[in-house]
Write a protein that holds these residues in place. Structure first.
Motif, mmCIF file in Angstrom:
data_model
loop_
_atom_site.group_PDB
_atom_site.id
_atom_site.type_symbol
_atom_site.label_atom_id
_atom_site.label_comp_id
_atom_site.label_asym_id
_atom_site.label_seq_id
_atom_site.Cartn_x
_atom_site.Cartn_y
_atom_site.Cartn_z
ATOM 1 N N ALA A 77 0.643 -1.116 0.029
ATOM 2 C CA ALA A 77 0.098 -0.007 -0.005
ATOM 3 C C ALA A 77 0.913 1.344 0.091
ATOM 4 O O ALA A 77 0.720 2.283 -0.503
ATOM 5 N N VAL A 78 2.061 1.276 0.826
ATOM 6 C CA VAL A 78 3.001 2.378 0.713
ATOM 7 C C VAL A 78 3.561 2.711 -0.660
ATOM 8 O O VAL A 78 3.224 3.626 -1.396
ATOM 9 N N ASP A 79 3.951 1.520 -1.359
ATOM 10 C CA ASP A 79 4.418 1.426 -2.687
ATOM 11 C C ASP A 79 3.358 2.042 -3.682
ATOM 12 O O ASP A 79 3.654 2.935 -4.591
ATOM 13 N N ALA A 80 1.974 1.807 -3.354
ATOM 14 C CA ALA A 80 1.001 2.003 -4.388
ATOM 15 C C ALA A 80 0.704 3.491 -4.040
ATOM 16 O O ALA A 80 0.468 4.408 -5.144
ATOM 17 N N PHE A 81 0.765 4.187 -2.875
ATOM 18 C CA PHE A 81 0.542 5.486 -2.698
ATOM 19 C C PHE A 81 1.535 6.279 -3.460
ATOM 20 O O PHE A 81 1.353 7.211 -3.870
ATOM 21 N N HIS A 82 2.910 6.002 -3.108
ATOM 22 C CA HIS A 82 3.883 6.678 -3.847
ATOM 23 C C HIS A 82 3.887 6.559 -5.375
ATOM 24 O O HIS A 82 4.076 7.662 -5.960
ATOM 25 N N LYS A 83 3.694 5.494 -5.827
ATOM 26 C CA LYS A 83 3.563 5.346 -7.185
ATOM 27 C C LYS A 83 2.238 6.214 -7.761
ATOM 28 O O LYS A 83 2.520 7.033 -8.609
ATOM 29 N N PHE A 84 1.167 6.231 -7.244
ATOM 30 C CA PHE A 84 -0.113 6.932 -7.660
ATOM 31 C C PHE A 84 0.336 8.359 -7.548
ATOM 32 O O PHE A 84 0.219 9.052 -8.535
ATOM 33 N N ALA A 85 1.021 8.856 -6.449
ATOM 34 C CA ALA A 85 1.367 10.363 -6.262
ATOM 35 C C ALA A 85 2.228 10.739 -7.170
ATOM 36 O O ALA A 85 2.213 11.767 -8.022
ATOM 37 N N THR A 86 3.539 10.104 -7.497
ATOM 38 C CA THR A 86 4.388 10.623 -8.456
ATOM 39 C C THR A 86 3.993 10.515 -9.861
ATOM 40 O O THR A 86 4.619 11.111 -10.697
ATOM 41 N N GLU A 87 2.906 9.525 -10.175
ATOM 42 C CA GLU A 87 2.724 9.465 -11.488
ATOM 43 C C GLU A 87 1.227 10.443 -12.064
ATOM 44 O O GLU A 87 0.786 10.506 -12.742
ATOM 45 N N ASN A 88 0.822 11.058 -10.782
ATOM 46 C CA ASN A 88 -0.392 12.049 -10.894
ATOM 47 C C ASN A 88 0.043 13.574 -10.360
ATOM 48 O O ASN A 88 -1.020 14.156 -9.826
ATOM 49 N N GLY A 89 0.980 13.968 -10.662
ATOM 50 C CA GLY A 89 1.128 15.333 -10.225
ATOM 51 C C GLY A 89 1.844 15.684 -9.197
ATOM 52 O O GLY A 89 2.250 16.706 -8.709
ATOM 53 N N GLY A 90 2.225 14.597 -8.162
ATOM 54 C CA GLY A 90 3.046 14.859 -6.896
ATOM 55 C C GLY A 90 4.592 14.431 -7.102
ATOM 56 O O GLY A 90 4.761 14.033 -8.345
ATOM 57 N N THR A 91 5.200 14.888 -6.314
ATOM 58 C CA THR A 91 6.811 14.572 -6.374
ATOM 59 C C THR A 91 7.365 13.996 -5.148
ATOM 60 O O THR A 91 6.797 13.683 -4.189
ATOM 61 N N CYS A 92 8.197 12.857 -5.476
ATOM 62 C CA CYS A 92 8.826 12.090 -4.536
ATOM 63 C C CYS A 92 9.732 13.152 -3.651
ATOM 64 O O CYS A 92 10.400 13.751 -3.672
ATOM 65 N N GLU A 93 9.550 12.710 -2.114
ATOM 66 C CA GLU A 93 10.129 13.337 -1.257
ATOM 67 C C GLU A 93 10.773 12.382 -0.151
ATOM 68 O O GLU A 93 11.668 12.655 0.719
ATOM 69 N N GLY A 94 11.076 11.037 -0.689
ATOM 70 C CA GLY A 94 11.400 9.799 -0.005
ATOM 71 C C GLY A 94 10.832 8.495 -0.541
ATOM 72 O O GLY A 94 9.874 8.255 -0.348
ATOM 73 N N ALA A 95 11.753 7.835 -1.198
ATOM 74 C CA ALA A 95 11.230 6.562 -2.092
ATOM 75 C C ALA A 95 10.774 5.560 -0.929
ATOM 76 O O ALA A 95 11.269 5.672 0.246
ATOM 77 N N PRO A 96 9.716 4.653 -1.291
ATOM 78 C CA PRO A 96 9.240 3.758 -0.362
ATOM 79 C C PRO A 96 10.429 2.806 0.138
ATOM 80 O O PRO A 96 11.330 2.612 -0.779
ATOM 81 N N GLY A 97 10.440 2.479 1.332
ATOM 82 C CA GLY A 97 11.489 1.454 1.761
ATOM 83 C C GLY A 97 11.440 1.764 3.578
ATOM 84 O O GLY A 97 10.864 2.550 3.999
ATOM 85 N N PRO A 98 12.218 0.707 4.026
ATOM 86 C CA PRO A 98 12.591 0.769 5.454
ATOM 87 C C PRO A 98 13.163 1.862 5.995
ATOM 88 O O PRO A 98 13.773 2.702 5.229
ATOM 89 N N ARG A 99 13.116 2.439 7.311
ATOM 90 C CA ARG A 99 13.505 3.566 7.798
ATOM 91 C C ARG A 99 14.078 3.192 9.049
ATOM 92 O O ARG A 99 13.343 3.282 10.145
ATOM 93 N N PRO A 100 15.478 2.795 9.052
ATOM 94 C CA PRO A 100 16.082 2.241 10.272
ATOM 95 C C PRO A 100 16.373 3.159 11.320
ATOM 96 O O PRO A 100 16.389 2.771 12.507
ATOM 97 N N GLY A 101 16.256 4.508 10.876
ATOM 98 C CA GLY A 101 16.571 5.539 11.798
ATOM 99 C C GLY A 101 15.476 5.869 12.595
ATOM 100 O O GLY A 101 15.275 6.756 13.426
ATOM 101 N N TYR A 102 14.229 5.318 12.318
ATOM 102 C CA TYR A 102 12.811 5.645 13.191
ATOM 103 C C TYR A 102 12.801 4.979 14.413
ATOM 104 O O TYR A 102 13.324 4.023 14.583
ATOM 105 N N PRO A 103 12.081 5.713 15.397
ATOM 106 C CA PRO A 103 12.103 5.086 16.743
ATOM 107 C C PRO A 103 11.270 3.929 16.920
ATOM 108 O O PRO A 103 11.337 3.229 17.902
ATOM 109 N N LEU A 104 10.762 3.131 15.785
ATOM 110 C CA LEU A 104 10.091 1.954 16.000
ATOM 111 C C LEU A 104 10.768 0.804 14.919
ATOM 112 O O LEU A 104 11.269 1.444 13.755
ATOM 113 N N PRO A 105 10.790 -0.308 15.202
ATOM 114 C CA PRO A 105 11.380 -1.257 14.297
ATOM 115 C C PRO A 105 10.375 -1.394 13.360
ATOM 116 O O PRO A 105 9.159 -1.395 13.377
#
Length: 129
Positions: free
Chosen positions: A77-105
């Protein structure tokens, strides 16, 4: 009890903004629940997100350091969100993926800007999980 009733973003044109947000929220299993000349409201059973024309009649603006994060049920769903946004007038601010620096695993997230400059995030296994 939730501490937030709803979140809203200013946009210059409700109809035009809905063209982006209808499809974007579909990627997360949400839909538009109400539409008026000055606002559009999204959620599941209850409104939680509102697009609104600024009440003061001035230009909308995107806040520096401000973003709205939406729950995603899966990494797909994260991937679909990013794909839809970037294909429909939005711009990427951080590609889908894990974020090891976040405070949650095991966080999986993506960031985009909507066509109006607002920063949005979809997250799987975030704080609301």
């Amino acid at each position: 009890m939730n501490i937030i009733d709803h979140l809203s973003l200013g946009v210059p044109d409700i109809e035009e903004a809905c063209k982006f947000y209808d499809g974007l929220f579909e990627t997360l299993g949400c839909k538009r629940l109400a539409t008026m000349e000055t606002l559009a409201a999204y959620g599941n059973e209850a409104v939680q997100f509102v697009l609104i024309k600024p009440f003061d009649g001035q230009e909308h603006s995107a806040g520096n350091g401000t973003h709205i994060c939406f729950v995603a049920e899966s990494p797909a769903a994260v991937d679909a969100f990013h794909k839809f946004a970037t294909e429909n007038g939005g711009t990427c601010e951080g590609a889908p993926g894990p974020r090891p620096g976040y405070p949650l695993p095991d966080v999986y997230t993506a960031f985009v800007r909507d066509p109006h400059g607002h920063k949005l995030e979809a997250i799987h296994k975030g704080f609301a999980s």
